[in-house]
Design a protein around this motif. Structure first.
Motif, short mmCIF file in Angstrom:
data_model
loop_
_atom_site.label_atom_id
_atom_site.label_comp_id
_atom_site.label_asym_id
_atom_site.label_seq_id
_atom_site.Cartn_x
_atom_site.Cartn_y
_atom_site.Cartn_z
N ARG A 19 0.58 -1.21 -0.03
CA ARG A 19 0.02 0.21 0.02
C ARG A 19 0.79 1.36 0.05
NH1 ARG A 19 -2.83 3.21 3.49
NH2 ARG A 19 -5.01 3.64 2.58
N ALA A 20 2.24 1.31 -0.10
CA ALA A 20 3.08 2.28 0.27
C ALA A 20 3.11 3.17 -0.86
CB ALA A 20 4.48 1.64 0.32
N LYS A 21 3.14 4.46 -0.64
CA LYS A 21 3.13 5.61 -1.53
C LYS A 21 4.57 6.00 -1.76
CE LYS A 21 0.12 8.06 0.95
NZ LYS A 21 -0.64 9.15 1.11
N TYR A 22 4.94 6.62 -2.85
CA TYR A 22 6.23 7.10 -3.10
C TYR A 22 6.76 8.11 -2.43
CZ TYR A 22 10.18 7.90 -6.46
OH TYR A 22 11.65 8.23 -6.87
N SER A 23 5.49 8.86 -2.15
CA SER A 23 5.93 10.26 -1.26
C SER A 23 6.07 9.89 0.06
CB SER A 23 4.60 11.08 -1.10
OG SER A 23 3.60 10.33 -0.86
N LYS A 25 8.41 8.03 0.50
CA LYS A 25 10.03 7.61 0.23
C LYS A 25 10.23 6.21 0.18
CE LYS A 25 11.62 11.55 -0.82
NZ LYS A 25 11.99 11.56 -2.27
N VAL A 26 9.01 5.49 -0.21
CA VAL A 26 9.31 4.35 -0.10
C VAL A 26 9.21 3.74 -1.80
CG1 VAL A 26 8.02 1.74 -0.07
CG2 VAL A 26 7.84 3.37 1.82
N HIS A 27 10.43 3.04 -1.95
CA HIS A 27 10.59 2.81 -3.52
C HIS A 27 9.93 1.72 -4.07
CE1 HIS A 27 14.64 5.04 -3.27
NE2 HIS A 27 14.12 5.63 -3.22
N TYR A 28 9.54 0.64 -3.42
CA TYR A 28 8.75 -0.17 -4.14
C TYR A 28 7.30 -0.03 -3.92
CZ TYR A 28 12.95 -3.39 -3.91
OH TYR A 28 14.05 -4.07 -4.08
N VAL A 29 6.62 0.69 -4.77
CA VAL A 29 4.94 1.06 -5.08
C VAL A 29 4.52 0.63 -6.12
CG1 VAL A 29 5.77 3.08 -3.38
CG2 VAL A 29 5.91 3.42 -6.10
N CYS A 30 3.47 0.51 -6.00
CA CYS A 30 2.34 0.25 -7.39
C CYS A 30 2.36 1.58 -8.26
CB CYS A 30 1.18 -0.20 -6.95
SG CYS A 30 -0.10 -0.46 -8.33
N PRO A 31 2.90 1.43 -9.50
CA PRO A 31 2.57 2.87 -10.14
C PRO A 31 1.24 3.22 -10.21
CG PRO A 31 4.27 1.36 -11.12
CD PRO A 31 3.47 0.75 -10.04
N ARG A 33 -1.37 2.62 -8.34
CA ARG A 33 -1.66 2.99 -7.15
C ARG A 33 -1.66 4.55 -6.83
NH1 ARG A 33 -1.70 5.56 -2.63
NH2 ARG A 33 -2.32 4.68 -0.63
N GLU A 34 -0.36 5.14 -7.58
CA GLU A 34 0.14 6.23 -7.32
C GLU A 34 -1.10 7.39 -7.98
OE1 GLU A 34 3.41 7.49 -5.95
OE2 GLU A 34 2.80 5.85 -4.88
N HIS A 35 -1.71 6.89 -9.10
CA HIS A 35 -2.46 7.71 -9.78
C HIS A 35 -3.81 7.35 -9.80
CE1 HIS A 35 0.83 9.89 -11.33
NE2 HIS A 35 1.70 8.78 -11.58
N ILE A 339 2.06 7.62 -15.61
CA ILE A 339 3.30 6.74 -15.01
C ILE A 339 4.48 6.83 -15.85
CG2 ILE A 339 3.77 4.48 -14.66
CD1 ILE A 339 0.91 3.94 -14.47
N THR A 340 4.43 7.32 -16.86
CA THR A 340 5.84 7.64 -17.88
C THR A 340 6.22 8.97 -17.41
OG1 THR A 340 4.53 6.59 -19.49
CG2 THR A 340 6.63 7.52 -20.24
N ASN A 341 5.31 9.74 -17.25
CA ASN A 341 5.87 11.21 -16.74
C ASN A 341 6.82 10.98 -15.42
OD1 ASN A 341 5.28 12.67 -18.79
ND2 ASN A 341 3.19 13.08 -18.11
N ASP A 342 6.26 10.18 -14.55
CA ASP A 342 6.61 10.13 -13.23
C ASP A 342 8.42 9.46 -13.54
OD1 ASP A 342 4.73 10.57 -11.81
OD2 ASP A 342 4.36 8.53 -11.15
#
Ligand code: SF4
Ligand code: SF4
Length: 392
Positions: A19-23, A25-31, A33-35, A339-342
């Motif tokens: 469930r982690a978010k990139y914000s 500072k967790v690197h293994y995230v679902c791209p 989920r971020e959006h 996702i590509t823009n990230d």
């Protein structure tokens, strides 16, 4: 069928690591989920909960559910960091990418395949390639480089190499020839590897492609198959044995492995310096799927003049390019682009002048998004970069 994964679905401990978010500072995230606002059904835990609901008969497949299934990139970022691990081998017990694929297969069996995917699979079935092109183009490539149809080492171009990024295929052939591999090529007998069909859930079309290619390769006398496409590599190396329920009678390698081997032996000769800073994007199918992380880096670092700068998320933790074997790009273009823009932002943040990758699908997706956002980057596929430094 999802039923095959009943044990694995039950192994989800609902721990929420995925469930982690990139914000945070967790690197293994679902791209994805971020959006998608953090809604559970868009990332691993929720996707597996949906699978459990289907297996228990609590929910049914519906067009709305199928829409959500086709937002999964199959990138395996969630699998890499899943908290449910087999203690005997350290591997995740919850392969969400595979579980989603099985659900797609079951949805297709119920007649719920999205129209765009139906059209894509019909095109592949009819023309034997993803882009509906003429197989004659492959004969032209064989003729241009005087490639025989039979041999020990066979180059597998895939669809992108012929119908999209011809520079990548041509660079690979030139490298193989210049280093004495004497490659053969199936030409019009080479069909699509089936990557989009397999991960899109259309196992029948993927199987047709696999059985045809395996027969053609065996007839051509293959001992080593070399490809520059990460999708072709992982499909032929890891998915074909699953389809035929047997080991392959030949070796499958990516051009980056072939080149890294030459670097190790001191046999890769360059004639030109490339005085540029380069960052490398790990394709999901080469990295997390096929576990090839070092070879492309070894090759890039061996090129005179190049400085390699890593993106914040790299290797096992790499971010997906957003293409999602073409399915997410076709069905959810805005999501794919976000996702590509990230990834483009991460590449720009390294200060690199050049963004390279080892998959034509990734390079195309990154180039499209990068140019649209006017990012100050050059985009080049790894074989083309190597060929340039070799003066080919
Ligand atoms: S990390 Fe793995 S076990 Fe934990 S909730 Fe996500 S899928 Fe389930
Ligand atoms: S495979 Fe990738 S896109 Fe799909 S749920 Fe896992 S992390 Fe998200």
């Amino acid at each position: 069928m999802l039923e095959k994964y009943r044990y694995n679905v039950a192994r989800c401990a609902r721990c929420g690591i995925c469930r982690a978010k990139y914000s945070e500072k967790v690197h293994y995230v679902c791209p994805v989920r971020e959006h998608t606002g953090g809604f559970e059904h868009y990332f691993s835990r929720g996707r597996v909960a949906v699978a459990a609901g289907i297996l228990e008969g609590a929910i049914d497949y519906s067009p709305e559910l199928v829409d959500v299934l086709y937002t999964c990139l199959g990138c395996k970022s969630c699998v890499e960091q899943c908290g449910s691990v087999d203690m005997r081998n350290g591997k995740s017990l919850v392969d969400t990418a595979k579980i989603v694929r099985e659900m797609r297969e079951d949805a297709i069996a119920l007649g719920l395949e999205p129209k765009i995917m139906q059209e894509l699979h019909a095109t592949v079935s009819k023309t034997k390639n993803t882009f509906g092109g003429n197989l004659e183009e492959k004969n032209k490539l064989a003729k241009k480089f005087e490639l025989p149809e039979k041999g020990d080492t066979i180059f597998f171009s895939g669809c992108y190499g012929v119908y999209r990024d011809r520079k990548e295929a041509e660079a690979t052939i030139k490298i193989l020839k210049a280093t004495g591999a004497a490659p053969a090529y199936l030409a019009d007998k080479e069909w699509c590897c089936g990557v989009m069909e397999y991960w899109g859930g259309n196992t029948k079309v993927a199987r047709d492609m696999a059985l045809h290619n395996l027969e053609a390769l065996t007839t051509a006398g293959v001992k080593t198959l070399v490809t520059a496409c990460s999708g072709c590599l992982d499909t032929i190396k890891d998915i074909y044995p699953e389809i035929i329920e047997d080991k392959l009678p030949f070796k499958v390698i990516h051009i980056s492995e072939y080149l890294a081997d030459l670097v190790e032996k001191g046999e890769l000769k360059f004639t030109k310096e490339i005085n540029k800073t380069v960052t490398y994007h790990d394709p999901c199918h080469l990295g997390r799927h096929a576990r090839i992380f070092d070879a492309p880096r070894k090759v890039i670092e061996s090129i005179p003049g190049i400085t390699l700068k890593e993106m914040e998320r790299n290797r096992e933790a790499s971010g997906c390019c957003g293409s999602g074997i073409g399915a997410v790009r076709a069905l959810e273009p805005d999501l794919a682009l976000a996702i590509t823009n990230d990834r483009i932002k991460e590449a720009v943040a390294t200060g690199a002048e050049v963004l390279t990758s080892a998959c034509p699908m990734c390079v195309e997706q990154l180039t499209l998004a990068g140019r649209a956002s006017k990012a100050k980057l050059e985009y080049i596929n790894l074989p083309a970069l190597v060929a340039e430094a070799m003066g080919l």
